[in-house]
Design a protein around this motif. Structure first.
Motif: not given
Length: 281
Positions: A47-70
């Motif tokens: 969550w910290l890596v994705t929330a800080a924008g250190w990695v683009k969502p294309l390469f590592l989606p956020s836990p919220q996006a993955v949970g939404r798809q689940f």
């Protein structure tokens, strides 16, 4: 009350055993909370890596996006088959291949452990194909068996077969010679020797081989479902990767890993029930 000299000697006598238990991880106490803490730390880092924008969502989606798809796949709102249908198809393939591998590989491994003729005949082809990756012989399986369910199950079956056969062969040598000689001196037949001495001694190795085989089966699942599959967790991941839907890809990976982990925990429980003496020498 024990004499003072005996009471003083007891801790000194048991101290080396306690140190050995701590060294190899056999001391009392559950690792459950350590595992829970590790998972929580990994989720927090994700969550910290994705929330800080250190990695683009294309390469590592956020836990919220993955949970939404689940949630969408779980409730059938996704533009795809529901998650339970993908899961049911994958479970049928993996467990069908695993049961078939157990029914054939374990007797073959036991025969290899008992007979030098069986070992001489079966060991070369087994050792030849064992290190081959499934994708190496997948095209040949497609040419031979087409693109129906048979090649999918066969590919998973082959990945499960080798560790089961090798575990059974290795387990047959776990019986102590004294036990075998004692049984023979009491008039045991070859079948009784196998049933009451060799097989119980081989059971711990066989159960470990079953755990490894289930893991290999789930590892081969994605490759197996590349063969014109319309459902399955591997097909869902591959189809999502074609459209760069990394949130669905990560969700599918987590589901595959979670199901495989659940089966491994189940096999550990079965192992503790069937061979409670293992590791308590």
């Amino acid at each position: 009350m024990p004499p003072p000299e005996r009471a003083a000697a007891t801790p000194a006598k048991t101290a080396p055993a306690a140190r050995v238990s701590r060294f190899i991880g056999l001391e009392e106490g559950s690792t459950r909370w350590i595992s829970v803490g590790t998972i929580a730390a990994l989720l927090l880092l994700w969550w910290l890596v994705t929330a800080a924008g250190w990695v683009k969502p294309l390469f590592l989606p956020s836990p919220q996006a993955v949970g939404r798809q689940f949630a969408e796949y779980l409730t059938g709102q996704a533009n795809d088959l529901p998650l339970w249908r993908h899961l049911a198809a994958s479970l049928a393939r993996v467990m069908g291949a695993f049961v078939l591998a157990c029914a054939t590989a374990i007797p073959i491994g036991l025969a290899m452990g008992m007979s030098r003729w069986a070992r001489g005949l079966l060991d070369p082809p087994l050792e030849f194909y064992r290190p081959l990756p499934p994708l190496a012989y997948l095209p040949l399986i497609i040419i031979w068996f087409g693109i129906d369910e048979i090649p999918k199950v066969l590919l998973i079956y082959l990945s499960c077969f080798a560790p089961l056969a090798l575990a059974a062969r290795s387990g047959m040598r776990s019986a102590a010679p004294e036990q075998l000689q004692a049984a023979l001196s009491m008039g045991a037949s070859r079948w009784q020797l196998l049933r009451h001495v060799a097989l119980p001694a081989a059971l711990p190795e066989i159960l470990v081989g079953m755990r490894i085989a289930v893991g290999f089966g789930w590892t081969t699942l994605v490759a197996a479902e590349m063969v014109a599959a319309s459902s399955g967790l591997g097909q869902m991941v591959l189809n999502a990767s074609n459209f760069l839907r990394t949130d669905i890809v990560v969700m599918g990976i987590l589901v595959i890993g979670g199901v495989a982990w659940a089966f491994d925990l189940l096999m550990r429980r079965v192992e503790r029930h069937l061979v409670p003496w293992r590791g308590r020498a």
